[in-house]
Design a protein around this motif. Structure first.
Motif, PDB file in Angstrom:
ATOM      1  N   ASP A  86       0.763  -1.311   0.016  1.00  0.00           N
ATOM      2  CA  ASP A  86      -0.020  -0.069  -0.033  1.00  0.00           C
ATOM      3  C   ASP A  86       0.971   1.304   0.025  1.00  0.00           C
ATOM      4  O   ASP A  86       1.570   1.540   1.076  1.00  0.00           O
ATOM      5  N   THR A  88      -0.078   4.432  -0.233  1.00  0.00           N
ATOM      6  CA  THR A  88      -0.784   5.623   0.087  1.00  0.00           C
ATOM      7  C   THR A  88       0.113   6.517   1.118  1.00  0.00           C
ATOM      8  O   THR A  88       0.060   5.930   2.052  1.00  0.00           O
ATOM      9  N   GLY A  89       0.231   7.524   0.674  1.00  0.00           N
ATOM     10  CA  GLY A  89       1.104   8.531   1.524  1.00  0.00           C
ATOM     11  C   GLY A  89       2.300   8.188   1.769  1.00  0.00           C
ATOM     12  O   GLY A  89       3.130   8.961   2.770  1.00  0.00           O
ATOM     13  N   LYS A  90       2.903   7.269   0.883  1.00  0.00           N
ATOM     14  CA  LYS A  90       4.516   6.962   1.041  1.00  0.00           C
ATOM     15  C   LYS A  90       5.141   8.013   0.099  1.00  0.00           C
ATOM     16  O   LYS A  90       4.641   8.677  -0.641  1.00  0.00           O
ATOM     17  N   HIS A 111       2.453   7.680  -8.511  1.00  0.00           N
ATOM     18  CA  HIS A 111       1.708   8.730  -8.203  1.00  0.00           C
ATOM     19  C   HIS A 111       0.033   8.314  -8.249  1.00  0.00           C
ATOM     20  O   HIS A 111      -0.635   8.763  -7.221  1.00  0.00           O
ATOM     21  N   ARG A 113      -1.018   5.573  -7.347  1.00  0.00           N
ATOM     22  CA  ARG A 113      -1.157   4.826  -6.049  1.00  0.00           C
ATOM     23  C   ARG A 113      -1.128   5.752  -4.600  1.00  0.00           C
ATOM     24  O   ARG A 113      -0.857   5.096  -3.645  1.00  0.00           O
ATOM     25  N   GLY A 114      -0.840   6.757  -4.850  1.00  0.00           N
ATOM     26  CA  GLY A 114      -1.003   7.572  -3.903  1.00  0.00           C
ATOM     27  C   GLY A 114       0.362   8.224  -3.327  1.00  0.00           C
ATOM     28  O   GLY A 114       0.357   8.668  -2.181  1.00  0.00           O
ATOM     29  N   ALA A 115       1.468   7.986  -3.664  1.00  0.00           N
ATOM     30  CA  ALA A 115       2.795   8.187  -3.267  1.00  0.00           C
ATOM     31  C   ALA A 115       3.495   9.396  -4.016  1.00  0.00           C
ATOM     32  O   ALA A 115       3.242   9.550  -5.269  1.00  0.00           O
TER      33      ALA A 115
END
Length: 293
Positions: A86, A88-90, A111, A113-115
């Motif tokens: 996951d 996200t936020g990494k 990007h 995938r939220g990182a």
């Protein structure tokens, strides 16, 4: 077991090959709590003894810290290793060697995938990592915010040079420098071949060659200035007409010494093309334009 007083932000490292292990030791020595993962668990054992936390899976390692550094064999390995994680936020930093286009594609995926993403090109071999006087550094490109947030940790193993928001620029700088080095090695090989069968000791010849290459390396600044202002005749000491005339001597000498000339001929052929185009009063900078398709 060594006891570190961890007062610095933690990070995760995926991949413990020669380079990954060197990076891990640099972070542990600097007092960063470190979580590591490697496909072959045995690689992690010495680092565990030095204070690293060993994760059972890549996903577990990613979950442990915001900053996640990847140093694997190739892009396909990175995709496989991160598949179940996951992000996200990494803050993901990829130090795996690859092409500029690969880095751009990876940045887009990460990007989605939220990182945030930063790509790195390591200009060093493993023994230089963590040795402040070695001159080792890493090119970084991608998220400037990520780079600024983690600059302290990123500069522990080696110096850091941020080269732009375009995620492909680190790899491009890396490969451009390596490509120039490759051409230099080709010239060095040819030079040693010319003296190989003569009563000239290679160790006596080497300092002359090294000093000459260092002296000639300054010419990159003139090439850059000419490319920047478009005047390829400025400050030209040895013009194209002279160089092409002289190249006959290089090829004839190789022939006489029984040395193959294929490391020289592609470059000399480009000079001849420029001369044929009526550019004999220029230097060699026009070769750059011939190479760009």
């Amino acid at each position: 077991m060594s006891h570190h007083t961890f007062d610095k932000p933690g990070l995760t490292l995926l991949g413990l090959g020669a380079m990954g292990t060197a990076l891990a030791r640099a972070w542990l020595t600097a007092g960063h709590p470190l979580t590591v993962w490697n496909r072959t668990p045995g690689r992690a054992e010495p680092l565990a003894a030095e204070g690293a936390t060993v994760a059972r899976t890549a996903a577990e390692a990613v979950a442990a810290n915001r900053l996640v550094v990847v140093c694997l064999l190739d892009g396909a390995s990175v995709d496989a290793v991160l598949a179940d994680a996951d992000l996200t936020g990494k803050d993901l930093v990829d130090l795996t060697t690859g092409t500029p286009d690969r880095a751009r594609a990876h940045a887009a995926l990460v990007h989605e995938r939220g990182a945030r993403f930063l790509d790195g090109g390591i200009m060093a071999v493993p023994p230089m990592i963590g040795a402040p006087s070695s001159g080792a550094y890493v090119f970084y490109s991608g998220s400037r915010a990520l780079f600024d947030t983690h600059r302290e940790a990123l500069t522990r193993p080696a110096g850091a040079r941020y080269v732009g928001e375009d995620a492909g620029f680190a790899a491009l700088h890396d490969v451009a420098l390596l490509s120039a080095m490759t051409g230099m090695f080709a010239g060095v090989s040819h030079a040693f071949a010319l003296i190989r069968k003569e009563n000239i000791g290679p160790t006596a010849f080497a300092p002359l060659l090294a000093d000459w290459l260092v002296a000639m390396s300054g010419s990159v600044h003139l090439t850059a200035a000419q490319l920047a202002d478009g005047d390829y005749t400025r400050e030209v000491a040895s013009n194209l007409a002279m160089q092409v005339a002289g190249s006959a001597t290089l090829l004839r000498t190789a022939e006489d010494q029984g040395v193959r000339s294929e490391l020289l001929t592609p470059y000399l052929a480009l000079l001849e093309r420029l001369l044929a185009d009526g550019r004999g009063d220029e230097g060699t900078t026009g070769v750059v334009d011939l190479l760009v398709r």
